[in-house]
Scaffold this active site. Sequence first.
Site, PDB file in Angstrom:
ATOM      1  N   HIS A  17      41.299  28.586  42.110  1.00  0.00           N
ATOM      2  CA  HIS A  17      40.870  29.212  40.877  1.00  0.00           C
ATOM      3  C   HIS A  17      41.052  28.132  39.791  1.00  0.00           C
ATOM      4  O   HIS A  17      39.979  28.065  38.865  1.00  0.00           O
ATOM      5  CB  HIS A  17      41.579  30.374  40.427  1.00  0.00           C
ATOM      6  CG  HIS A  17      41.745  31.435  41.211  1.00  0.00           C
ATOM      7  ND1 HIS A  17      42.763  32.286  41.787  1.00  0.00           N
ATOM      8  CD2 HIS A  17      40.484  32.390  41.706  1.00  0.00           C
ATOM      9  CE1 HIS A  17      42.543  33.384  42.485  1.00  0.00           C
ATOM     10  NE2 HIS A  17      41.216  33.190  42.439  1.00  0.00           N
ATOM     11  N   LYS A  41      39.908  46.469  44.283  1.00  0.00           N
ATOM     12  CA  LYS A  41      41.248  46.135  44.655  1.00  0.00           C
ATOM     13  C   LYS A  41      42.135  46.679  43.603  1.00  0.00           C
ATOM     14  O   LYS A  41      42.684  46.019  42.600  1.00  0.00           O
ATOM     15  CB  LYS A  41      41.415  44.450  44.272  1.00  0.00           C
ATOM     16  CG  LYS A  41      40.374  43.555  45.262  1.00  0.00           C
ATOM     17  CD  LYS A  41      40.575  42.379  44.864  1.00  0.00           C
ATOM     18  CE  LYS A  41      39.584  41.330  45.798  1.00  0.00           C
ATOM     19  NZ  LYS A  41      39.743  39.933  45.260  1.00  0.00           N
ATOM     20  N   ARG A  94      33.465  30.480  48.131  1.00  0.00           N
ATOM     21  CA  ARG A  94      34.233  29.536  49.065  1.00  0.00           C
ATOM     22  C   ARG A  94      33.315  29.588  50.281  1.00  0.00           C
ATOM     23  O   ARG A  94      33.260  28.680  50.899  1.00  0.00           O
ATOM     24  CB  ARG A  94      35.538  30.314  49.635  1.00  0.00           C
ATOM     25  CG  ARG A  94      36.621  30.029  48.374  1.00  0.00           C
ATOM     26  CD  ARG A  94      37.560  31.102  48.712  1.00  0.00           C
ATOM     27  NE  ARG A  94      37.297  32.487  48.177  1.00  0.00           N
ATOM     28  CZ  ARG A  94      38.045  33.589  47.789  1.00  0.00           C
ATOM     29  NH1 ARG A  94      39.265  33.492  48.042  1.00  0.00           N
ATOM     30  NH2 ARG A  94      37.396  34.688  47.609  1.00  0.00           N
ATOM     31  N   SER A 132      44.023  34.373  47.096  1.00  0.00           N
ATOM     32  CA  SER A 132      45.195  34.873  46.784  1.00  0.00           C
ATOM     33  C   SER A 132      45.996  35.722  47.721  1.00  0.00           C
ATOM     34  O   SER A 132      47.184  35.914  47.878  1.00  0.00           O
ATOM     35  CB  SER A 132      44.954  35.870  45.444  1.00  0.00           C
ATOM     36  OG  SER A 132      44.393  35.268  44.603  1.00  0.00           O
TER      37      SER A 132
HETATM   38  P1  ADP Z   1      38.078  39.291  42.427  1.00  0.00           P
HETATM   39  O1  ADP Z   1      39.123  40.152  42.381  1.00  0.00           O
HETATM   40  O2  ADP Z   1      37.072  39.278  41.425  1.00  0.00           O
HETATM   41  O3  ADP Z   1      37.700  38.912  43.715  1.00  0.00           O
HETATM   42  P2  ADP Z   1      39.751  36.776  42.734  1.00  0.00           P
HETATM   43  O4  ADP Z   1      40.692  36.757  41.712  1.00  0.00           O
HETATM   44  O5  ADP Z   1      39.978  37.019  43.990  1.00  0.00           O
HETATM   45  O6  ADP Z   1      38.972  37.933  41.975  1.00  0.00           O
HETATM   46  O7  ADP Z   1      38.661  35.812  42.627  1.00  0.00           O
HETATM   47  C1  ADP Z   1      37.992  35.217  41.261  1.00  0.00           C
HETATM   48  C2  ADP Z   1      36.850  34.506  41.423  1.00  0.00           C
HETATM   49  O8  ADP Z   1      37.211  33.237  42.024  1.00  0.00           O
HETATM   50  C3  ADP Z   1      35.860  35.151  42.670  1.00  0.00           C
HETATM   51  O9  ADP Z   1      34.377  34.352  42.049  1.00  0.00           O
HETATM   52  C4  ADP Z   1      36.189  34.055  43.815  1.00  0.00           C
HETATM   53  O10 ADP Z   1      35.154  34.167  44.590  1.00  0.00           O
HETATM   54  C5  ADP Z   1      36.865  32.911  43.308  1.00  0.00           C
HETATM   55  N1  ADP Z   1      37.678  32.164  44.018  1.00  0.00           N
HETATM   56  C6  ADP Z   1      38.700  32.738  44.560  1.00  0.00           C
HETATM   57  N2  ADP Z   1      39.416  31.786  45.389  1.00  0.00           N
HETATM   58  C7  ADP Z   1      38.679  30.745  45.283  1.00  0.00           C
HETATM   59  C8  ADP Z   1      38.884  29.218  45.825  1.00  0.00           C
HETATM   60  N3  ADP Z   1      39.730  29.088  46.877  1.00  0.00           N
HETATM   61  N4  ADP Z   1      37.886  28.440  45.536  1.00  0.00           N
HETATM   62  C9  ADP Z   1      37.116  28.667  44.779  1.00  0.00           C
HETATM   63  N5  ADP Z   1      36.763  30.099  44.219  1.00  0.00           N
HETATM   64  C10 ADP Z   1      37.797  30.792  44.458  1.00  0.00           C
END
Ligand code: ADP
Length: 165
Positions: A17, A41, A94, A132
Amino acid sequence: MKTAIYPGSFDPITYGHLDIMSRAAKLFDKVIVLVSYNPAKPNCFFSLEERIEFVKRALGELKNSENIEVDSHDGLLVDYFKKREADVIIKGLRAMSDFEAEFQMALVNKDLFYKAETIFLAADVTGTFLSSSMVKQIAAFGGDVSAFVPHTIITDITSKLEIKK
Ligand code: ADP
């Protein structure tokens, strides 16, 4: 002045992130990291307050975080987008597994509000496997997550997992 919104649950924030935030901050005048409620979620492990606090602390590790703001919202993303007169929504991709849901979400947001454009940033090659939930699983079994999350939040993650055991 171009404003980007980067929404997510950030439960918790990872280096994946943080990489997207840092790169978006170079592309736009302002980046709003929006810690959101995701109905898909519903059971976040960390509270909204904790997730916001972790993002703020993590941003302390970035050199170019002056134009990054942290906020929260629990309604429709497009309503927040309109309120802040934003220009784009940023999403990190990803792998193909992210693509389907994110593409659908981008089309829905555009349908709800025609100005809501989504821009996808490809994950850094080192973060393509990073999520996460993976961090929580590793930490729950006492594994070392220091390569995946900012060091300033590691103790908070492990101590909360201890309390919940
Ligand atoms: P959500 O609940 O919307 O899925 P996340 O916190 O899981 O939120 O992810 C937020 C954003 O960050 C999404 O666009 C996700 O694809 C991106 N993201 C999550 N992990 C990574 C990573 N390791 N590298 C790049 N982008 C990521």
